[in-house]
Design a protein around this motif. Structure first.
Motif, PDB file in Angstrom:
ATOM      1  N   TYR A 113       0.830  -1.205   0.000  1.00  0.00           N
ATOM      2  CA  TYR A 113       0.000   0.000   0.000  1.00  0.00           C
ATOM      3  C   TYR A 113       0.868   1.259   0.000  1.00  0.00           C
ATOM      4  CZ  TYR A 113      -3.405   3.504   1.412  1.00  0.00           C
ATOM      5  OH  TYR A 113      -4.191   4.623   1.460  1.00  0.00           O
ATOM      6  N   ALA A 114       0.603   2.153  -0.947  1.00  0.00           N
ATOM      7  CA  ALA A 114       1.259   3.460  -1.088  1.00  0.00           C
ATOM      8  C   ALA A 114       2.704   3.375  -1.571  1.00  0.00           C
ATOM      9  CB  ALA A 114       1.184   4.257   0.209  1.00  0.00           C
ATOM     10  N   ASP A 115       3.198   2.171  -1.843  1.00  0.00           N
ATOM     11  CA  ASP A 115       4.564   2.039  -2.359  1.00  0.00           C
ATOM     12  C   ASP A 115       4.620   2.660  -3.761  1.00  0.00           C
ATOM     13  OD1 ASP A 115       6.996   1.243  -3.431  1.00  0.00           O
ATOM     14  OD2 ASP A 115       6.918  -0.751  -2.542  1.00  0.00           O
ATOM     15  N   PRO A 116       5.400   3.716  -3.970  1.00  0.00           N
ATOM     16  CA  PRO A 116       5.420   4.401  -5.273  1.00  0.00           C
ATOM     17  C   PRO A 116       5.844   3.508  -6.432  1.00  0.00           C
ATOM     18  CG  PRO A 116       6.471   5.750  -3.587  1.00  0.00           C
ATOM     19  CD  PRO A 116       6.248   4.394  -2.980  1.00  0.00           C
ATOM     20  N   ARG A 117       6.535   2.414  -6.133  1.00  0.00           N
ATOM     21  CA  ARG A 117       6.987   1.513  -7.196  1.00  0.00           C
ATOM     22  C   ARG A 117       5.852   0.671  -7.764  1.00  0.00           C
ATOM     23  NH1 ARG A 117      11.382  -1.421  -3.623  1.00  0.00           N
ATOM     24  NH2 ARG A 117       9.524  -1.349  -2.283  1.00  0.00           N
ATOM     25  N   PHE A 118       4.794   0.468  -6.985  1.00  0.00           N
ATOM     26  CA  PHE A 118       3.771  -0.486  -7.392  1.00  0.00           C
ATOM     27  C   PHE A 118       2.339   0.025  -7.251  1.00  0.00           C
ATOM     28  CE2 PHE A 118       7.329  -2.853  -5.413  1.00  0.00           C
ATOM     29  CZ  PHE A 118       7.809  -3.504  -6.545  1.00  0.00           C
ATOM     30  N   TYR A 119       2.080   0.893  -6.290  1.00  0.00           N
ATOM     31  CA  TYR A 119       0.700   1.210  -5.920  1.00  0.00           C
ATOM     32  C   TYR A 119       0.236   2.505  -6.575  1.00  0.00           C
ATOM     33  CZ  TYR A 119      -3.246   0.237  -2.818  1.00  0.00           C
ATOM     34  OH  TYR A 119      -4.475  -0.107  -2.328  1.00  0.00           O
ATOM     35  N   PRO A 120      -1.011   2.562  -7.045  1.00  0.00           N
ATOM     36  CA  PRO A 120      -1.492   3.767  -7.730  1.00  0.00           C
ATOM     37  C   PRO A 120      -1.537   5.004  -6.830  1.00  0.00           C
ATOM     38  CG  PRO A 120      -3.289   2.208  -7.363  1.00  0.00           C
ATOM     39  CD  PRO A 120      -2.021   1.483  -7.066  1.00  0.00           C
ATOM     40  N   ILE A 121      -1.762   4.797  -5.531  1.00  0.00           N
ATOM     41  CA  ILE A 121      -1.701   5.904  -4.579  1.00  0.00           C
ATOM     42  C   ILE A 121      -0.292   5.896  -3.996  1.00  0.00           C
ATOM     43  CG2 ILE A 121      -2.663   6.893  -2.472  1.00  0.00           C
ATOM     44  CD1 ILE A 121      -5.226   5.332  -3.050  1.00  0.00           C
ATOM     45  N   ALA A 122       0.532   6.826  -4.434  1.00  0.00           N
ATOM     46  CA  ALA A 122       1.950   6.790  -4.076  1.00  0.00           C
ATOM     47  C   ALA A 122       2.250   7.702  -2.896  1.00  0.00           C
ATOM     48  CB  ALA A 122       2.797   7.195  -5.277  1.00  0.00           C
ATOM     49  N   ASN A 123       2.796   7.103  -1.845  1.00  0.00           N
ATOM     50  CA  ASN A 123       3.241   7.874  -0.696  1.00  0.00           C
ATOM     51  C   ASN A 123       4.321   7.049   0.007  1.00  0.00           C
ATOM     52  OD1 ASN A 123       3.569   9.126   1.875  1.00  0.00           O
ATOM     53  ND2 ASN A 123       1.544  10.058   1.666  1.00  0.00           N
ATOM     54  N   ALA A 124       5.566   7.346  -0.314  1.00  0.00           N
ATOM     55  CA  ALA A 124       6.685   6.549   0.189  1.00  0.00           C
ATOM     56  C   ALA A 124       6.747   6.553   1.714  1.00  0.00           C
ATOM     57  CB  ALA A 124       7.997   7.067  -0.401  1.00  0.00           C
ATOM     58  N   GLU A 125       6.400   7.668   2.322  1.00  0.00           N
ATOM     59  CA  GLU A 125       6.456   7.755   3.785  1.00  0.00           C
ATOM     60  C   GLU A 125       5.437   6.825   4.435  1.00  0.00           C
ATOM     61  OE1 GLU A 125       6.193  11.080   7.384  1.00  0.00           O
ATOM     62  OE2 GLU A 125       5.895  11.682   5.288  1.00  0.00           O
ATOM     63  N   VAL A 126       4.225   6.788   3.887  1.00  0.00           N
ATOM     64  CA  VAL A 126       3.186   5.907   4.428  1.00  0.00           C
ATOM     65  C   VAL A 126       3.622   4.445   4.301  1.00  0.00           C
ATOM     66  CG1 VAL A 126       0.848   5.024   4.034  1.00  0.00           C
ATOM     67  CG2 VAL A 126       1.262   7.486   4.079  1.00  0.00           C
ATOM     68  N   TYR A 127       4.139   4.085   3.141  1.00  0.00           N
ATOM     69  CA  TYR A 127       4.580   2.697   2.939  1.00  0.00           C
ATOM     70  C   TYR A 127       5.703   2.345   3.906  1.00  0.00           C
ATOM     71  CZ  TYR A 127       6.880  -1.357   0.926  1.00  0.00           C
ATOM     72  OH  TYR A 127       7.463  -2.585   0.762  1.00  0.00           O
ATOM     73  N   GLN A 128       6.681   3.219   4.025  1.00  0.00           N
ATOM     74  CA  GLN A 128       7.815   2.932   4.903  1.00  0.00           C
ATOM     75  C   GLN A 128       7.388   2.828   6.354  1.00  0.00           C
ATOM     76  OE1 GLN A 128      10.692   2.161   3.522  1.00  0.00           O
ATOM     77  NE2 GLN A 128      11.445   1.551   5.547  1.00  0.00           N
ATOM     78  N   ASN A 129       6.464   3.684   6.763  1.00  0.00           N
ATOM     79  CA  ASN A 129       5.946   3.595   8.132  1.00  0.00           C
ATOM     80  C   ASN A 129       5.228   2.267   8.368  1.00  0.00           C
ATOM     81  OD1 ASN A 129       6.916   6.102   8.853  1.00  0.00           O
ATOM     82  ND2 ASN A 129       4.993   7.176   8.463  1.00  0.00           N
ATOM     83  N   HIS A 130       4.524   1.791   7.352  1.00  0.00           N
ATOM     84  CA  HIS A 130       3.848   0.498   7.455  1.00  0.00           C
ATOM     85  C   HIS A 130       4.853  -0.624   7.689  1.00  0.00           C
ATOM     86  CE1 HIS A 130       1.226  -2.854   6.635  1.00  0.00           C
ATOM     87  NE2 HIS A 130       1.809  -3.136   5.487  1.00  0.00           N
ATOM     88  N   ILE A 131       5.917  -0.637   6.897  1.00  0.00           N
ATOM     89  CA  ILE A 131       6.934  -1.671   7.038  1.00  0.00           C
ATOM     90  C   ILE A 131       7.645  -1.554   8.383  1.00  0.00           C
ATOM     91  CG2 ILE A 131       9.130  -2.549   6.129  1.00  0.00           C
ATOM     92  CD1 ILE A 131       6.682  -3.259   4.419  1.00  0.00           C
TER      93      ILE A 131
END
Length: 221
Positions: free
Chosen positions: A33-51
């Motif tokens: 989710y939100a990973d700019p490499r794969f997800y249509p809604i791109a938010n690198a910070e949100v993805y990184q916080n998830h991980i």
């Protein structure tokens, strides 16, 4: 009617593997989710916080001698699974690395096998949570979408859910510890709901297909 996945054919559902043990096996399933490499809604910070949040939760589980099994319920999430694995290893000493494993899931049957081998699940995707319910496993939902929160609310598990974008590690950790402590009672409650949902889906199939439908995959009490 409930999601058709509630009628997934399962011949036998194993009991919780560590029902009476002090240590448990926890399945953890991240998503891209939100990973700019794969997800249509791109938010690198949100993805990184998830991980990073899942890595911290998983590391705490490992420090308590629990086992953690990482799995993906959708193929694109394998990248998140890999990154989570690496993030967890950085947080725990090498003598606990053997408690962390990665499951290779290529088919739904593989996913069902993984779910049958854990005591509870922490998952973001809808069907990671839903199929855990099918296997009567307590699930902590990290909701990336309203549909995930709606699912857990309808089955009476809203106390074990946080939104992905606002996930708070400390409150999540307390809720997960509560889930571990009460896993047997919660599993029984989920079983009651899941059987009702299975029957409702089966009844819909009967109404639609009538006598042309073979009665396969029903699970009794």
């Amino acid at each position: 009617v409930p999601d058709l996945a509630y009628a997934y054919p399962v011949s036998e559902i194993p009991a919780l593997p560590s029902a009476n043990a002090d240590t448990v096996i926890v399945g953890v399933s991240p998503m891209i989710y939100a990973d700019p490499r794969f997800y249509p809604i791109a938010n690198a910070e949100v993805y990184q916080n998830h991980i990073e949040s899942l890595a911290e939760i998983s590391a705490r589980l490992l420090r308590l001698d629990h086992q953690v099994v990482l799995f993906a319920s959708d193929k694109p999430d394998r990248e998140a699974q890999k990154e989570l694995f690496e993030a967890i290893l950085k947080r725990v000493p090498s003598e606990r690395h053997h408690l962390l494993t990665c499951a290779d899931v290529d088919r739904i049957a593989d996913l069902i096998e993984v779910l049958g081998g854990v005591d509870l699940v922490i998952a973001a995707r809808l069907h990671g949570v839903l199929l855990a319910h099918v296997m009567y496993r307590p699930a902590y939902a990290i909701a990336h979408d309203l549909k995930v929160r709606t699912l857990v609310e309808e089955i009476g598990q809203e106390a074990y859910c946080q939104d992905l974008e606002d996930f708070d590690v400390e409150s999540g950790w307390r809720q997960i510890l509560e889930l571990i402590e009460n896993r047997e009672a919660i599993s029984s409650s989920i079983r009651e709901h899941a059987l009702v949902y299975r029957n409702r889906v089966e009844q819909q199939y009967d109404q639609v297909f009538g006598s042309f439908r073979e009665d396969g995959g029903r699970l009794g009490s």
